[in-house]
Design a protein around this motif. Sequence first.
Motif, PDB file in Angstrom:
ATOM      1  N   VAL A 107       0.852  -1.187   0.000  1.00 20.69           N
ATOM      2  CA  VAL A 107       0.000   0.000   0.000  1.00 20.69           C
ATOM      3  C   VAL A 107       0.891   1.241   0.000  1.00 20.69           C
ATOM      4  O   VAL A 107       1.897   1.277   0.698  1.00 20.69           O
ATOM      5  N   VAL A 108       0.508   2.236  -0.809  1.00 22.03           N
ATOM      6  CA  VAL A 108       1.289   3.479  -0.873  1.00 22.03           C
ATOM      7  C   VAL A 108       0.673   4.503   0.071  1.00 22.03           C
ATOM      8  O   VAL A 108      -0.518   4.798  -0.022  1.00 22.03           O
ATOM      9  N   LEU A 109       1.483   5.028   0.986  1.00 19.62           N
ATOM     10  CA  LEU A 109       0.977   5.962   1.995  1.00 19.62           C
ATOM     11  C   LEU A 109       1.204   7.424   1.607  1.00 19.62           C
ATOM     12  O   LEU A 109       0.410   8.297   1.956  1.00 19.62           O
ATOM     13  N   ALA A 110       2.293   7.683   0.935  1.00 16.98           N
ATOM     14  CA  ALA A 110       2.598   9.058   0.534  1.00 16.98           C
ATOM     15  C   ALA A 110       3.640   9.013  -0.579  1.00 16.98           C
ATOM     16  O   ALA A 110       4.426   8.072  -0.656  1.00 16.98           O
ATOM     17  N   GLN A 111       3.601  10.028  -1.421  1.00 12.33           N
ATOM     18  CA  GLN A 111       4.562  10.093  -2.520  1.00 12.33           C
ATOM     19  C   GLN A 111       5.593  11.158  -2.175  1.00 12.33           C
ATOM     20  O   GLN A 111       5.247  12.327  -2.042  1.00 12.33           O
ATOM     21  N   LEU A 112       6.848  10.737  -2.018  1.00 14.26           N
ATOM     22  CA  LEU A 112       7.862  11.698  -1.568  1.00 14.26           C
ATOM     23  C   LEU A 112       8.279  12.669  -2.678  1.00 14.26           C
ATOM     24  O   LEU A 112       8.305  13.872  -2.477  1.00 14.26           O
ATOM     25  N   PHE A 113       8.611  12.130  -3.834  1.00 14.07           N
ATOM     26  CA  PHE A 113       9.069  12.992  -4.933  1.00 14.07           C
ATOM     27  C   PHE A 113       7.906  13.317  -5.865  1.00 14.07           C
ATOM     28  O   PHE A 113       7.299  12.412  -6.438  1.00 14.07           O
ATOM     29  N   GLN A 114       7.608  14.613  -6.004  1.00 11.25           N
ATOM     30  CA  GLN A 114       6.570  15.014  -6.951  1.00 11.25           C
ATOM     31  C   GLN A 114       7.150  15.059  -8.362  1.00 11.25           C
ATOM     32  O   GLN A 114       6.438  14.889  -9.343  1.00 11.25           O
ATOM     33  N   VAL A 115       8.455  15.311  -8.452  1.00 10.39           N
ATOM     34  CA  VAL A 115       9.157  15.288  -9.741  1.00 10.39           C
ATOM     35  C   VAL A 115      10.191  14.176  -9.644  1.00 10.39           C
ATOM     36  O   VAL A 115      10.954  14.116  -8.677  1.00 10.39           O
ATOM     37  N   GLU A 215       9.334  17.287 -18.223  1.00 14.82           N
ATOM     38  CA  GLU A 215       9.046  18.424 -19.110  1.00 14.82           C
ATOM     39  C   GLU A 215       8.522  17.969 -20.467  1.00 14.82           C
ATOM     40  O   GLU A 215       7.995  18.766 -21.233  1.00 14.82           O
ATOM     41  N   HIS A 216       8.692  16.687 -20.754  1.00 12.33           N
ATOM     42  CA  HIS A 216       8.249  16.171 -22.050  1.00 12.33           C
ATOM     43  C   HIS A 216       7.046  15.248 -21.898  1.00 12.33           C
ATOM     44  O   HIS A 216       6.770  14.412 -22.747  1.00 12.33           O
ATOM     45  N   GLY A 217       6.374  15.399 -20.786  1.00 13.22           N
ATOM     46  CA  GLY A 217       5.086  14.717 -20.606  1.00 13.22           C
ATOM     47  C   GLY A 217       5.141  13.338 -19.973  1.00 13.22           C
ATOM     48  O   GLY A 217       4.117  12.691 -19.805  1.00 13.22           O
ATOM     49  N   VAL A 218       6.341  12.847 -19.629  1.00 16.64           N
ATOM     50  CA  VAL A 218       6.419  11.523 -18.992  1.00 16.64           C
ATOM     51  C   VAL A 218       6.536  11.713 -17.486  1.00 16.64           C
ATOM     52  O   VAL A 218       7.545  12.198 -16.982  1.00 16.64           O
ATOM     53  N   ARG A 219       5.466  11.362 -16.804  1.00 16.92           N
ATOM     54  CA  ARG A 219       5.442  11.520 -15.335  1.00 16.92           C
ATOM     55  C   ARG A 219       5.489  10.144 -14.710  1.00 16.92           C
ATOM     56  O   ARG A 219       4.458   9.551 -14.419  1.00 16.92           O
ATOM     57  N   PHE A 220       6.687   9.662 -14.563  1.00 20.73           N
ATOM     58  CA  PHE A 220       6.915   8.329 -14.006  1.00 20.73           C
ATOM     59  C   PHE A 220       7.249   8.526 -12.530  1.00 20.73           C
ATOM     60  O   PHE A 220       8.263   9.141 -12.192  1.00 20.73           O
ATOM     61  N   VAL A 221       6.393   8.019 -11.676  1.00 25.45           N
ATOM     62  CA  VAL A 221       6.522   8.313 -10.237  1.00 25.45           C
ATOM     63  C   VAL A 221       7.803   7.680  -9.660  1.00 25.45           C
ATOM     64  O   VAL A 221       8.147   6.547 -10.002  1.00 25.45           O
ATOM     65  N   ALA A 222       8.457   8.437  -8.793  1.00 25.21           N
ATOM     66  CA  ALA A 222       9.684   7.921  -8.150  1.00 25.21           C
ATOM     67  C   ALA A 222       9.353   7.369  -6.762  1.00 25.21           C
ATOM     68  O   ALA A 222       8.416   6.592  -6.614  1.00 25.21           O
ATOM     69  N   ASN A 223      10.094   7.816  -5.752  1.00 25.71           N
ATOM     70  CA  ASN A 223       9.995   7.200  -4.417  1.00 25.71           C
ATOM     71  C   ASN A 223       8.725   7.556  -3.645  1.00 25.71           C
ATOM     72  O   ASN A 223       8.315   8.713  -3.607  1.00 25.71           O
ATOM     73  N   SER A 224       8.173   6.544  -3.003  1.00 21.92           N
ATOM     74  CA  SER A 224       6.990   6.732  -2.164  1.00 21.92           C
ATOM     75  C   SER A 224       7.160   5.937  -0.876  1.00 21.92           C
ATOM     76  O   SER A 224       7.955   4.991  -0.818  1.00 21.92           O
ATOM     77  N   ILE A 225       6.377   6.319   0.137  1.00 22.93           N
ATOM     78  CA  ILE A 225       6.403   5.572   1.401  1.00 22.93           C
ATOM     79  C   ILE A 225       5.369   4.453   1.280  1.00 22.93           C
ATOM     80  O   ILE A 225       4.220   4.704   0.892  1.00 22.93           O
ATOM     81  N   VAL A 226       5.793   3.254   1.610  1.00 26.36           N
ATOM     82  CA  VAL A 226       4.886   2.106   1.467  1.00 26.36           C
ATOM     83  C   VAL A 226       4.805   1.301   2.771  1.00 26.36           C
ATOM     84  O   VAL A 226       5.698   1.371   3.614  1.00 26.36           O
ATOM     85  N   THR A 227       3.738   0.568   2.883  1.00 33.37           N
ATOM     86  CA  THR A 227       3.610  -0.414   3.960  1.00 33.37           C
ATOM     87  C   THR A 227       2.807  -1.598   3.417  1.00 33.37           C
ATOM     88  O   THR A 227       2.405  -1.599   2.246  1.00 33.37           O
ATOM     89  N   SER A 228       2.572  -2.573   4.269  1.00 35.78           N
ATOM     90  CA  SER A 228       1.799  -3.728   3.803  1.00 35.78           C
ATOM     91  C   SER A 228       0.320  -3.524   4.137  1.00 35.78           C
ATOM     92  O   SER A 228      -0.023  -2.776   5.049  1.00 35.78           O
ATOM     93  N   LYS A 229      -0.533  -4.222   3.402  1.00 32.55           N
ATOM     94  CA  LYS A 229      -1.982  -4.133   3.655  1.00 32.55           C
ATOM     95  C   LYS A 229      -2.283  -4.652   5.066  1.00 32.55           C
ATOM     96  O   LYS A 229      -3.141  -4.109   5.765  1.00 32.55           O
ATOM     97  N   LYS A 230      -1.524  -5.683   5.441  1.00 31.35           N
ATOM     98  CA  LYS A 230      -1.724  -6.278   6.762  1.00 31.35           C
ATOM     99  C   LYS A 230      -1.459  -5.241   7.857  1.00 31.35           C
ATOM    100  O   LYS A 230      -2.216  -5.135   8.830  1.00 31.35           O
ATOM    101  N   MET A 231      -0.399  -4.466   7.671  1.00 27.59           N
ATOM    102  CA  MET A 231      -0.019  -3.438   8.653  1.00 27.59           C
ATOM    103  C   MET A 231      -1.127  -2.391   8.776  1.00 27.59           C
ATOM    104  O   MET A 231      -1.500  -2.002   9.882  1.00 27.59           O
ATOM    105  N   ILE A 232      -1.640  -1.982   7.646  1.00 29.82           N
ATOM    106  CA  ILE A 232      -2.658  -0.924   7.665  1.00 29.82           C
ATOM    107  C   ILE A 232      -3.978  -1.461   8.249  1.00 29.82           C
ATOM    108  O   ILE A 232      -4.727  -0.727   8.896  1.00 29.82           O
ATOM    109  N   ASP A 233      -4.233  -2.740   8.051  1.00 30.76           N
ATOM    110  CA  ASP A 233      -5.460  -3.333   8.609  1.00 30.76           C
ATOM    111  C   ASP A 233      -5.341  -3.568  10.117  1.00 30.76           C
ATOM    112  O   ASP A 233      -6.277  -3.317  10.864  1.00 30.76           O
ATOM    113  N   LEU A 234      -4.177  -4.055  10.547  1.00 29.36           N
ATOM    114  CA  LEU A 234      -4.016  -4.422  11.962  1.00 29.36           C
ATOM    115  C   LEU A 234      -3.558  -3.261  12.848  1.00 29.36           C
ATOM    116  O   LEU A 234      -3.889  -3.225  14.025  1.00 29.36           O
TER     117      LEU A 234
END
Lengths: 334, 249
Positions: A107-115, A215-234
């Motif tokens: 699960v993605v909790l937050a996206q660190l790099f916007q660019v 700048e040329h239209g390719v927005r490929f997401v970089a680093n994000s904060i992640v955890t497991s679904k189990k963690m978020i559920d429990l």
Amino acid sequence: MGPRLAFPWLAALILLCLVGNTLVAAGPVVEQEKVTYRLKWLINASTAGDVFALDQGFLSRQGLEVAVKAGGPERDAVRELELGYAQFGVASADQVIRALAKGASVVVLAQLFQVNPLQWIYRADDFSLSRIQDLAGRTVGITYGGNDETIMRALLATVGMNEHQVRLASVRYDYTPFFRNQVPIWPVYRNTQGIFLSDKLAAEGERVAFFDPFEHGVRFVANSIVTSKKMIDLHPQTVGRFTRALLAGWQAAMSPANENAVIRAVTKYDRDTSEAVMRRQLAATRQMIQPDPDIPIGHIDITAWRQTEQIMIQQRLIPGPVNVIGRLEPQQAP
Amino acid sequence: MLHRRVFQFFIVYLLGIGLLFGIKLALNLSDYVIPGPTGVWHTGQAEFSRYMGDVLDTFAVAVIGQVLSILMALGVGVAGRRATWFGSFIKVAAYNVQAYPIVAIAPILFILLGDGFLTRLFIAAMICYFPLLLSVIGIMSEPVVDIEHFYRVTGRMRWQLEVKIRAFENLHKLTTVISGSATLAMAGTIVAEFIAANAGIGYSIRIALYQSDLSKILVALFIIGITLSLYQGILELLGAGLKKAWAAG
């Protein structure tokens, strides 16, 4: 009660008073919850907010005792989440999407790099890359299997070019082919390697420029904060506290007013980068973490995630859609 | 001998992969952490021919590197077998140079020689050279007293004869060492490719790691293992044949 019997009781009472006094003086004792946070790469300016959050007690004030562990090429936060070696981690979007395609519960909790800091450096005096078509006939460095390969192929595809119209050269961590101009367009992390390489070339009297896919239209997401679904559920409370504390740390770290403290925190782990270089790395990182002051740090760019998934499907890096949007669970901002 | 080697490899590989699948099942892990049997099978079907080509590329470099290192080790081992100042110097040099891990020097080699064939060959040869050299020096420094005594007292001992006697009497040891060094040569080439080359199975494994694709790595390990087992079996057969022919002659 004789004097012999009274003495131990008296001693115990005094001891109890002393311990009680000490506890009252220390304030309420909060038991710290231990979690592990696996970064994607080694600690440098790109992880400034993570180490600053730890160093300045943002995490401990939320009752979390966090072991921040450096990443590396053989480290994979998503795997560690599943194996229970870490509770939180940093992963790139392609890692998350690949993991989802193979049934991982991330699960993605937050996206660190916007660019995305991944860009291509080149010598500005030799040529200019203002359009994607300017790459035609040139030798472009890519890391086969890395996300720079995916991004470059996506860039070429947007203007109907293919790999036969450019010369793709395999690159690694050794910059010699770039210094010798054998591979004049070289993939770098703009905010870290980009600064270091600019300095090297500037010392030789050469100017550099960067080719930025964003700048040329390719927005490929970089680093994000992640955890497991189990963690978020429990442990939803822990997840919330962790994310809020970490993003607050990032918020503070990106403030120019805290620059000296951030540099002190990062230098504890990254002793090889000079202070002057680190200042410039931090300035470049700020532009990528929060390019627009109206967009909060950690904002999840859903359009970019959708585009990243589409690119990976088009390049057959995953067999089909994984509905990554359904796995984006932004936490409440600090 | 050959079929035994292959059979043994199959047992080891199946045990290893079985253990992985067992862990996956017991811990309920996703295919991202440990791929399932069908995933590995499909990857095998899709990648086998490409990986086979890569393994053969690596194998060719490893064999040439191994041959070079055998020649070097024999040459230096023969020169260093005597209890003279020069012999002892060779031994000391061999022990000391061995202390430097070749993987630490590898990046420098890649900068100097580029990331092509030569660097891979050099690293493969260096990785299997030192263990070979130490074994050869050990074998060649040990006199076969019973036989050598006769030639010495009759004044017919020449250095070529001495080397021949010691090699023949230790042929089994030499064959084992040479066969074992095949693994080192292959491992050396793979390490070289992993660090910086742009070809071979080490390079493909690196790409698979970037893509977090363990299925590809398991397929690559299978092909590497089967190729090495066949090669080692053939070397052992050659060693046995050589001993037979030598004894008959």
